[in-house]
Write a protein that holds these residues in place. Structure first.
Motif, PDB file in Angstrom:
ATOM      1  N   LEU A 350       0.825  -1.204   0.000  1.00 20.98           N
ATOM      2  CA  LEU A 350       0.000   0.000   0.000  1.00 20.98           C
ATOM      3  C   LEU A 350       0.862   1.257   0.000  1.00 20.98           C
ATOM      4  O   LEU A 350       0.601   2.207  -0.749  1.00 20.98           O
ATOM      5  N   ALA A 351       1.908   1.277   0.834  1.00 23.33           N
ATOM      6  CA  ALA A 351       2.801   2.438   0.871  1.00 23.33           C
ATOM      7  C   ALA A 351       3.487   2.630  -0.474  1.00 23.33           C
ATOM      8  O   ALA A 351       3.611   3.760  -0.976  1.00 23.33           O
ATOM      9  N   GLY A 352       3.932   1.520  -1.087  1.00 29.96           N
ATOM     10  CA  GLY A 352       4.574   1.615  -2.399  1.00 29.96           C
ATOM     11  C   GLY A 352       3.622   2.116  -3.462  1.00 29.96           C
ATOM     12  O   GLY A 352       3.995   2.919  -4.344  1.00 29.96           O
ATOM     13  N   ALA A 353       2.367   1.672  -3.407  1.00 31.61           N
ATOM     14  CA  ALA A 353       1.375   2.114  -4.389  1.00 31.61           C
ATOM     15  C   ALA A 353       1.083   3.610  -4.252  1.00 31.61           C
ATOM     16  O   ALA A 353       0.988   4.329  -5.264  1.00 31.61           O
ATOM     17  N   TRP A 356       3.948   5.514  -5.679  1.00 27.92           N
ATOM     18  CA  TRP A 356       3.854   5.455  -7.140  1.00 27.92           C
ATOM     19  C   TRP A 356       2.828   6.469  -7.653  1.00 27.92           C
ATOM     20  O   TRP A 356       3.112   7.252  -8.569  1.00 27.92           O
ATOM     21  N   ILE A 357       1.638   6.475  -7.062  1.00 30.70           N
ATOM     22  CA  ILE A 357       0.576   7.384  -7.509  1.00 30.70           C
ATOM     23  C   ILE A 357       0.986   8.838  -7.306  1.00 30.70           C
ATOM     24  O   ILE A 357       0.771   9.700  -8.175  1.00 30.70           O
ATOM     25  N   ALA A 372      -2.173   0.054 -12.533  1.00 28.51           N
ATOM     26  CA  ALA A 372      -1.378  -0.975 -11.850  1.00 28.51           C
ATOM     27  C   ALA A 372      -1.142  -0.596 -10.395  1.00 28.51           C
ATOM     28  O   ALA A 372      -1.168  -1.454  -9.500  1.00 28.51           O
ATOM     29  N   ALA A 373      -0.916   0.695 -10.147  1.00 31.18           N
ATOM     30  CA  ALA A 373      -0.734   1.157  -8.763  1.00 31.18           C
ATOM     31  C   ALA A 373      -2.021   1.009  -7.975  1.00 31.18           C
ATOM     32  O   ALA A 373      -1.997   0.677  -6.786  1.00 31.18           O
ATOM     33  N   PHE A 374      -3.175   1.241  -8.627  1.00 33.49           N
ATOM     34  CA  PHE A 374      -4.451   1.058  -7.957  1.00 33.49           C
ATOM     35  C   PHE A 374      -4.649  -0.406  -7.548  1.00 33.49           C
ATOM     36  O   PHE A 374      -5.112  -0.697  -6.435  1.00 33.49           O
ATOM     37  N   VAL A 375      -4.327  -1.320  -8.445  1.00 37.06           N
ATOM     38  CA  VAL A 375      -4.436  -2.751  -8.117  1.00 37.06           C
ATOM     39  C   VAL A 375      -3.507  -3.097  -6.956  1.00 37.06           C
ATOM     40  O   VAL A 375      -3.881  -3.813  -6.021  1.00 37.06           O
ATOM     41  N   MET A 376      -2.287  -2.591  -6.994  1.00 37.09           N
ATOM     42  CA  MET A 376      -1.304  -2.835  -5.936  1.00 37.09           C
ATOM     43  C   MET A 376      -1.821  -2.327  -4.592  1.00 37.09           C
ATOM     44  O   MET A 376      -1.696  -3.003  -3.550  1.00 37.09           O
ATOM     45  N   ALA A 377      -2.431  -1.140  -4.596  1.00 41.50           N
ATOM     46  CA  ALA A 377      -2.982  -0.582  -3.356  1.00 41.50           C
ATOM     47  C   ALA A 377      -4.136  -1.437  -2.850  1.00 41.50           C
ATOM     48  O   ALA A 377      -4.264  -1.684  -1.645  1.00 41.50           O
ATOM     49  N   GLY A 378      -4.987  -1.905  -3.769  1.00 36.67           N
ATOM     50  CA  GLY A 378      -6.108  -2.735  -3.363  1.00 36.67           C
ATOM     51  C   GLY A 378      -5.678  -4.057  -2.775  1.00 36.67           C
ATOM     52  O   GLY A 378      -6.249  -4.525  -1.775  1.00 36.67           O
ATOM     53  N   VAL A 379      -4.658  -4.664  -3.364  1.00 41.24           N
ATOM     54  CA  VAL A 379      -4.132  -5.921  -2.808  1.00 41.24           C
ATOM     55  C   VAL A 379      -3.558  -5.676  -1.414  1.00 41.24           C
ATOM     56  O   VAL A 379      -3.765  -6.466  -0.484  1.00 41.24           O
ATOM     57  N   VAL A 447      -0.722  12.900  -1.090  1.00 42.05           N
ATOM     58  CA  VAL A 447      -0.627  11.452  -1.279  1.00 42.05           C
ATOM     59  C   VAL A 447       0.719  10.931  -0.784  1.00 42.05           C
ATOM     60  O   VAL A 447       0.804   9.840  -0.203  1.00 42.05           O
ATOM     61  N   LEU A 448       1.782  11.709  -0.978  1.00 40.14           N
ATOM     62  CA  LEU A 448       3.102  11.289  -0.484  1.00 40.14           C
ATOM     63  C   LEU A 448       3.127  11.251   1.048  1.00 40.14           C
ATOM     64  O   LEU A 448       3.765  10.370   1.640  1.00 40.14           O
TER      65      LEU A 448
END
Length: 476
Positions: A350-353, A356-357, A372-379, A447-448
């Motif tokens: 989540l932090a990485g996503a 990224w965003i 792809a970042a949205f999917v990563m955050a959701g996972v 967001v950061l």
């Protein structure tokens, strides 16, 4: 069943195996879906409601905050009352209040009427949220509890996920009143299921703690209210400082009273468990960072890219729908992998996503660059929901699960309110709504900051205990 000398409290435990897991999940899942859905479903309808009710900008803010404030403030109170008067009874009362308030909201013809109905909805939701998890833990066998909590987390996540989409679809296809009318038949079904499927249970203490109820509810209400008002009135304004100071003072008095009270509504011995203390800190950082960012990103598609509320909601589905799939899997494999590992992995993703965003956002960024970042955050969120609940419940005794669930849910809602307020404050300090570029100028640092908050939680999660078996009071 034989009719030998079984002790009186035995039937609920004995009946766990006779209740189909699907029926139990429906009985606790439908209400939690309903109340989490209403947390966000009204947001996409605000422009239409503003026109039809001739509402001001302040009215629009209160349509949202009137639900959030009592929801967050009375979670712990509702859980404590459920432990004393009966968890199923309190759960049913919460569903009934929420359903009736939904009908009142649908019938509202003036802003103050909708605000009042939303506040009563929040009160009902405060009884549903913590007790749904407690009743689930009591209704299923120990061997199925981790998987059941995972599915419960997926259902709860689904309510958050489809809220903006359902709101946009209902407004465009029907009428904003149907956002609330839909709760009425669902609430009736939920009451019938809860009555027929769930067994009554209580916590350890039977005596009510009126002073504790007043101090905790009043303190939480003022704290959340102060956090919500911070960005609009200024964090150094007399109004906000007074609410935050008085709220903190009431919570301090509540803690002091709980330490002296022989039948406390929140036993401080819970926090002697390292697992319980740390998982609540992670809950706070996770909720603040993730939902504060979602609040701003949901507006990005409308403000910067000019999409409709429904289209904006659909764009966020890769993020918000992923927990629905991942959370049940995290519950199924939680015992094998370990909840600590899942929570750490979820927070790192989540932090990485969010990082990224934040780095990729610009007025001209394409959806393909973010999906792809949205999917990563959701996972990452999906890997977190169920294990957090599992650790919170497993760190206390069975009698303390109601109040433990209430405390964990209270901290989560406080995190959501604090995160939205804090990141909105960062946003307004660096940007605004004047142009597409100014919105992005505020979005990126906000967001950061959200990514940094979640990263702190990931580090803290590494200190969670490896094992999550039942923890005796006072031990870690």
């Amino acid at each position: 069943m034989t009719t030998t000398t079984a002790p009186p409290p035995a039937p609920p435990a004995a009946r766990r195996a006779t209740r189909p897991l699907g029926a139990v999940l429906a009985a606790v899942g439908i209400p939690i879906f309903m109340v989490t859905l209403d947390n966000l479903v009204v947001s996409t309808a605000l422009p239409v409601i503003r026109t039809e009710l001739d509402a001001s900008l302040t009215d629009l803010q209160w349509f949202v905050n009137a639900y959030t404030l009592p929801f967050a403030a009375f979670l712990l109170t509702a859980a404590a009352l459920g432990d004393r008067i009966g968890r199923r009874r309190m759960f049913l009362a919460g569903i009934a209040v929420f359903t009736l308030a939904s009908a009142a909201a649908a019938l509202a013809t003036a802003p103050w009427q909708l605000t009042a109905a939303r506040a009563v909805q929040g009160l009902g939701a405060a009884a549903v949220a913590p007790l749904s998890l407690t009743l689930l833990a009591q209704a299923v066998p120990d061997r199925l509890r981790t998987a059941a909590v995972g599915i419960w987390g997926g259902i709860s996540g689904l309510g958050v996920a489809v809220g903006p989409v359902v709101g946009g679809a209902v407004v465009e296809g029907l009428d904003w009143h149907w956002i609330f009318w839909l709760n009425v038949p669902v609430g009736v079904v939920a009451v019938v299921l809860a009555v027929t499927v769930l067994d009554e249970s209580r916590g350890g203490a039977r005596k009510l703690d009126p002073l504790g109820l007043l101090l905790s509810a009043g303190g939480m209400l003022l704290l959340v209210w102060g956090v919500v008002d911070g960005p609009d009135h200024g964090w150094t304004s007399a109004r906000v400082l007074a609410m935050l100071t008085c709220g903190a003072a009431l919570i301090a008095l509540f803690i002091a009273w709980q330490a002296r009270n022989r039948t406390p509504m929140l036993p401080l011995s819970l926090f002697r468990s390292r697992g319980f203390s740390l998982v609540n800190i992670v809950t706070l950082t996770f909720s603040a960072g993730a939902f504060g960012a979602v609040f701003l990103l949901a507006q990005f598609f409308q403000v910067v890219q000019g999409l409709s509320p429904l289209d904006s909601g659909l764009r966020t589905l890769p993020w918000t729908m992923a927990p629905m799939v991942v959370a049940p899997l995290a519950g199924v494999f939680g015992d094998r992998v370990g909840p600590r590992n899942l929570i750490v992995a979820g927070q790192v993703l989540l932090a990485g996503a969010l990082l990224w965003i934040g780095l990729a956002s610009s007025p001209t960024v394409t959806y393909g660059d973010l999906v792809a970042a949205f999917v990563m955050a959701g996972v990452g969120m999906g890997l977190t929901f169920a294990p957090i609940s599992t650790v919170a419940l497993a760190s206390v005794t069975e009698q303390q699960r109601g109040v433990a669930s209430g405390a964990n849910n209270t901290i989560r809602e406080l995190g959501v309110a604090a995160g939205v307020a804090a990141l909105a404050s960062v946003f307004s300090s660096y940007g605004g709504y004047a142009t597409h570029q100014s919105f992005v100028d505020g979005l990126v640092p906000a967001v950061l900051v959200g990514a940094a908050i979640v990263a702190v939680g990931a580090v803290i999660a590494g200190w969670l205990p490896r094992r999550h078996g039942a923890t005796p009071p006072g031990r870690s």
